[in-house]
Structure formats: C-alpha cells, structure tokens
Motif scaffolding. Sequence first.
Motif, PDB file in Angstrom:
ATOM      1  N   SER A   1       0.842  -1.201   0.000  1.00  0.00           N
ATOM      2  CA  SER A   1       0.000   0.000   0.000  1.00  0.00           C
ATOM      3  C   SER A   1       0.874   1.247   0.000  1.00  0.00           C
ATOM      4  O   SER A   1       2.035   1.212   0.417  1.00  0.00           O
ATOM      5  CB  SER A   1      -0.934   0.023   1.217  1.00  0.00           C
ATOM      6  N   ILE A   2       0.323   2.344  -0.504  1.00  0.00           N
ATOM      7  CA  ILE A   2       1.019   3.624  -0.588  1.00  0.00           C
ATOM      8  C   ILE A   2       0.190   4.670   0.157  1.00  0.00           C
ATOM      9  O   ILE A   2      -1.030   4.712   0.013  1.00  0.00           O
ATOM     10  CB  ILE A   2       1.219   4.052  -2.056  1.00  0.00           C
ATOM     11  N   ARG A   3       0.847   5.484   0.936  1.00  0.00           N
ATOM     12  CA  ARG A   3       0.137   6.479   1.726  1.00  0.00           C
ATOM     13  C   ARG A   3      -0.599   7.483   0.836  1.00  0.00           C
ATOM     14  O   ARG A   3      -0.078   7.913  -0.191  1.00  0.00           O
ATOM     15  CB  ARG A   3       1.104   7.236   2.639  1.00  0.00           C
ATOM     16  N   VAL A   4      -1.800   7.869   1.250  1.00  0.00           N
ATOM     17  CA  VAL A   4      -2.538   8.921   0.555  1.00  0.00           C
ATOM     18  C   VAL A   4      -1.727  10.210   0.637  1.00  0.00           C
ATOM     19  O   VAL A   4      -1.171  10.562   1.676  1.00  0.00           O
ATOM     20  CB  VAL A   4      -3.925   9.114   1.198  1.00  0.00           C
ATOM     21  N   GLY A   5      -1.630  10.906  -0.485  1.00  0.00           N
ATOM     22  CA  GLY A   5      -0.834  12.124  -0.568  1.00  0.00           C
ATOM     23  C   GLY A   5       0.548  11.906  -1.143  1.00  0.00           C
ATOM     24  O   GLY A   5       1.249  12.883  -1.443  1.00  0.00           O
ATOM     25  N   SER A   6       0.937  10.630  -1.321  1.00  0.00           N
ATOM     26  CA  SER A   6       2.256  10.341  -1.889  1.00  0.00           C
ATOM     27  C   SER A   6       2.320  10.789  -3.344  1.00  0.00           C
ATOM     28  O   SER A   6       1.351  10.662  -4.093  1.00  0.00           O
ATOM     29  CB  SER A   6       2.557   8.848  -1.809  1.00  0.00           C
ATOM     30  N   HIS A   7       3.490  11.295  -3.750  1.00  0.00           N
ATOM     31  CA  HIS A   7       3.749  11.644  -5.145  1.00  0.00           C
ATOM     32  C   HIS A   7       4.543  10.503  -5.764  1.00  0.00           C
ATOM     33  O   HIS A   7       5.593  10.118  -5.245  1.00  0.00           O
ATOM     34  CB  HIS A   7       4.536  12.949  -5.247  1.00  0.00           C
ATOM     35  N   ILE A   8       4.051   9.961  -6.875  1.00  0.00           N
ATOM     36  CA  ILE A   8       4.701   8.834  -7.520  1.00  0.00           C
ATOM     37  C   ILE A   8       5.101   9.206  -8.945  1.00  0.00           C
ATOM     38  O   ILE A   8       4.729  10.269  -9.445  1.00  0.00           O
ATOM     39  CB  ILE A   8       3.789   7.585  -7.514  1.00  0.00           C
ATOM     40  N   GLY A   9       5.862   8.339  -9.603  1.00  0.00           N
ATOM     41  CA  GLY A   9       6.428   8.662 -10.907  1.00  0.00           C
ATOM     42  C   GLY A   9       5.403   8.687 -12.027  1.00  0.00           C
ATOM     43  O   GLY A   9       4.408   7.958 -12.016  1.00  0.00           O
ATOM     44  N   LEU A  10       5.687   9.518 -13.020  1.00  0.00           N
ATOM     45  CA  LEU A  10       4.844   9.586 -14.215  1.00  0.00           C
ATOM     46  C   LEU A  10       5.297   8.577 -15.260  1.00  0.00           C
ATOM     47  O   LEU A  10       4.473   7.990 -15.955  1.00  0.00           O
ATOM     48  CB  LEU A  10       4.893  11.001 -14.806  1.00  0.00           C
ATOM     49  N   TYR A  11       6.616   8.366 -15.386  1.00  0.00           N
ATOM     50  CA  TYR A  11       7.162   7.516 -16.441  1.00  0.00           C
ATOM     51  C   TYR A  11       7.313   6.053 -16.027  1.00  0.00           C
ATOM     52  O   TYR A  11       7.333   5.170 -16.882  1.00  0.00           O
ATOM     53  CB  TYR A  11       8.537   8.010 -16.885  1.00  0.00           C
ATOM     54  N   ASP A  12       7.475   5.787 -14.723  1.00  0.00           N
ATOM     55  CA  ASP A  12       7.857   4.445 -14.291  1.00  0.00           C
ATOM     56  C   ASP A  12       6.841   3.782 -13.374  1.00  0.00           C
ATOM     57  O   ASP A  12       7.172   2.890 -12.602  1.00  0.00           O
ATOM     58  CB  ASP A  12       9.223   4.494 -13.586  1.00  0.00           C
ATOM     59  N   THR A  13       5.587   4.214 -13.450  1.00  0.00           N
ATOM     60  CA  THR A  13       4.518   3.565 -12.679  1.00  0.00           C
ATOM     61  C   THR A  13       3.339   3.268 -13.595  1.00  0.00           C
ATOM     62  O   THR A  13       3.123   3.960 -14.603  1.00  0.00           O
ATOM     63  CB  THR A  13       4.027   4.450 -11.520  1.00  0.00           C
ATOM     64  N   GLY A  14       2.559   2.258 -13.238  1.00  0.00           N
ATOM     65  CA  GLY A  14       1.361   1.953 -14.007  1.00  0.00           C
ATOM     66  C   GLY A  14       0.381   3.101 -13.989  1.00  0.00           C
ATOM     67  O   GLY A  14      -0.262   3.416 -15.007  1.00  0.00           O
ATOM     68  N   SER A  15       0.235   3.764 -12.830  1.00  0.00           N
ATOM     69  CA  SER A  15      -0.681   4.905 -12.732  1.00  0.00           C
ATOM     70  C   SER A  15      -0.283   6.011 -13.687  1.00  0.00           C
ATOM     71  O   SER A  15      -1.126   6.572 -14.401  1.00  0.00           O
ATOM     72  CB  SER A  15      -0.697   5.438 -11.287  1.00  0.00           C
ATOM     73  N   GLY A  16       1.014   6.352 -13.707  1.00  0.00           N
ATOM     74  CA  GLY A  16       1.480   7.401 -14.606  1.00  0.00           C
ATOM     75  C   GLY A  16       1.252   7.054 -16.057  1.00  0.00           C
ATOM     76  O   GLY A  16       0.813   7.896 -16.854  1.00  0.00           O
ATOM     77  N   HIS A  17       1.535   5.801 -16.428  1.00  0.00           N
ATOM     78  CA  HIS A  17       1.337   5.375 -17.810  1.00  0.00           C
ATOM     79  C   HIS A  17      -0.130   5.517 -18.230  1.00  0.00           C
ATOM     80  O   HIS A  17      -0.436   5.983 -19.324  1.00  0.00           O
ATOM     81  CB  HIS A  17       1.784   3.921 -17.979  1.00  0.00           C
ATOM     82  N   VAL A  18      -1.036   5.091 -17.360  1.00  0.00           N
ATOM     83  CA  VAL A  18      -2.462   5.139 -17.691  1.00  0.00           C
ATOM     84  C   VAL A  18      -2.952   6.580 -17.798  1.00  0.00           C
ATOM     85  O   VAL A  18      -3.724   6.928 -18.702  1.00  0.00           O
ATOM     86  CB  VAL A  18      -3.275   4.355 -16.639  1.00  0.00           C
ATOM     87  N   LEU A  19      -2.515   7.444 -16.885  1.00  0.00           N
ATOM     88  CA  LEU A  19      -2.932   8.854 -16.944  1.00  0.00           C
ATOM     89  C   LEU A  19      -2.463   9.512 -18.230  1.00  0.00           C
ATOM     90  O   LEU A  19      -3.155  10.381 -18.776  1.00  0.00           O
ATOM     91  CB  LEU A  19      -2.387   9.602 -15.726  1.00  0.00           C
ATOM     92  N   LEU A  20      -1.302   9.112 -18.732  1.00  0.00           N
ATOM     93  CA  LEU A  20      -0.806   9.645 -20.004  1.00  0.00           C
ATOM     94  C   LEU A  20      -1.492   8.989 -21.202  1.00  0.00           C
ATOM     95  O   LEU A  20      -1.807   9.664 -22.192  1.00  0.00           O
ATOM     96  CB  LEU A  20       0.701   9.412 -20.112  1.00  0.00           C
ATOM     97  N   ALA A  21      -1.702   7.681 -21.120  1.00  0.00           N
ATOM     98  CA  ALA A  21      -2.211   6.933 -22.277  1.00  0.00           C
ATOM     99  C   ALA A  21      -3.573   7.432 -22.726  1.00  0.00           C
ATOM    100  O   ALA A  21      -3.841   7.527 -23.932  1.00  0.00           O
ATOM    101  CB  ALA A  21      -2.270   5.442 -21.945  1.00  0.00           C
ATOM    102  N   PHE A  22      -4.442   7.765 -21.776  1.00  0.00           N
ATOM    103  CA  PHE A  22      -5.799   8.165 -22.122  1.00  0.00           C
ATOM    104  C   PHE A  22      -5.920   9.685 -22.169  1.00  0.00           C
ATOM    105  O   PHE A  22      -6.810  10.293 -21.574  1.00  0.00           O
ATOM    106  CB  PHE A  22      -6.788   7.538 -21.142  1.00  0.00           C
ATOM    107  N   ARG A  23      -4.981  10.286 -22.892  1.00  0.00           N
ATOM    108  CA  ARG A  23      -4.964  11.711 -23.179  1.00  0.00           C
ATOM    109  C   ARG A  23      -4.507  11.909 -24.611  1.00  0.00           C
ATOM    110  O   ARG A  23      -3.866  11.029 -25.196  1.00  0.00           O
ATOM    111  CB  ARG A  23      -3.993  12.435 -22.236  1.00  0.00           C
ATOM    112  N   SER A  24      -4.799  13.063 -25.186  1.00  0.00           N
ATOM    113  CA  SER A  24      -4.311  13.368 -26.528  1.00  0.00           C
ATOM    114  C   SER A  24      -2.795  13.548 -26.478  1.00  0.00           C
ATOM    115  O   SER A  24      -2.216  13.772 -25.407  1.00  0.00           O
ATOM    116  CB  SER A  24      -4.961  14.648 -27.059  1.00  0.00           C
ATOM    117  N   GLN A  25      -2.150  13.475 -27.631  1.00  0.00           N
ATOM    118  CA  GLN A  25      -0.694  13.644 -27.663  1.00  0.00           C
ATOM    119  C   GLN A  25      -0.290  15.028 -27.173  1.00  0.00           C
ATOM    120  O   GLN A  25       0.721  15.178 -26.479  1.00  0.00           O
ATOM    121  CB  GLN A  25      -0.161  13.399 -29.082  1.00  0.00           C
TER     122      GLN A  25
END
Length: 260
Positions: free
Chosen positions: A130-154
């Motif tokens: 588990s990860i604490r609420v409020g934690s800042h995680i990576g944009l390039y090297d996490t599944g969350s970051g990949h998904v947030l980028l993938a479902f956006r326009s270029q």
Amino acid sequence: MDPDEDRYRAPALDKGLDILELLAEIDGGLTQAEIAKRLGRSPNEFYRMLDRLVRRGYVTRLEGDRYSLTLKLFGLAQLHLPVRRLVSYATPFMRELAEQTRQANQLAVFDRGSVVVVAQHEAPGYWGISIRVGSHIGLYDTGSGHVLLAFRSQEERLMMIDEYSASGEETKIEAEFFERLDQIRERGYEAMPSAQTAGVFNLSAPVLGPDGRAIAALTIPYIILVNASHAPDMAQTERMLTRTSRQLSKLAGADFELPK
C-alpha cells in the motif's frame, strides 16, 4: 445590462477569462491575431494579458506563435470538490475490489506536474503493498502514470510531461514510450513489473470522464500470495480491476465501454 453588473465590471479580468474560455474550445491553439478576431477586438489589446497568462502557467506558447491552454486549470480543479466526490464514490468499489482480489489498491490523479495518490484501500489479509494517501509517484515508471498519459491526446501528454519535468523530474522520452502508451490505450489497462519493488506487478486501469480522458488511475500493486487459498491469479485480477474501472468511469459520466 443590469446597472449593478456594469458598475462592478473588471475589464482586465473579463478579458483574461474570455481568452481562457476561448482556448478551452480549441485544439491546437490560436495566434494572438486569431484570438482577437474571434473575440472582436484589436490584437494589441491581448498582448499583455497573454503574456501574464503564460507567465502564470495557464497558457503556453507553441511553435508558430500559437497559444494553448496548459493543464493548470485542470490541476486546480483536482484540489476542489470533484476529487473529494470521486474518492467518496470510489471508496466502496475499492473496498469490494480489495476483497475480491485479496490485494491492496489505490487511486491516483495528475495534479500540477505530479501523480498524486488520493485514495487507497488495504488488502484484507496479512500481506499487501500500500502507498500512503498524498504520496507523489512517478509519471514515467509507474502503471498509474502510464495510464494517466495513455488516455490523453498527444498534445496533453506533452503538456503533462513538460509540467512533470518542470518539477525537477527531467527525463528524455523516446518514441517507443509513446508507442507503449498507444498500446495501453488500445488494451485498456497497463500491466508492468514495479520499478520500485521487486516481485510486484503494477496493474492499472483508467477512470474516464465524459470526454474519454483519464481523470484518475486505479492501480493494484499485485503480489503473488503463496499460502492464500482461492486467491485470484494475475489474469483474473486484471479482469476485476478493469471491471471496477468501468464502473467508476460510468459514475464519472463516461458513456461507453472499455475493452473487456
């Protein structure tokens, strides 16, 4: 016009809001002359206002002297009621997902250059990541970051990357990375080994808004539970995750199905 409304007018503020509202409707941006023409004013009226909006980070200047909105307004919105409402709606679904999968899960959003965990639910058993609420995680090297980028326009992806880099996380992005984002979008979810913890797989799926863009990422840091009877395997967990993300997307206003 109501006399009181005219009395309390703020022309400079009105001008700035006119620009923001106009650019919000346009893909690819507009030049200063095009903005002036659409708003029925002289181009010189908007020079100082555009300069201030660029300096404050609400507007960016593209190649060819075109102006476009950044994601700053979106980031500000994330701090207000919509995120609290999303977390409130998501909580029972996240609890059910944890019970079904025997795994922890978390919800993350993109906020002013950072991927921020806004909710998480513990695994029901002894073991879980588990990860604490409020934690800042990576944009390039996490599944969350990949998904947030993938479902956006270029264009939006590049803005997010610029904002993330401006926070001190500069990384060279290869063309293969954008190809991967397109594959995630087509597949409907991300599955990748954790770049932070050995033996953990990030399974991530988007929570989509009415326009089909990701407003959040729902992620399971999947671990193999050796002694847990009837625990779902990774493929089963992926299906449960994407089903939950579709349910949350519908609550957020999405009116179409994600890949099953």
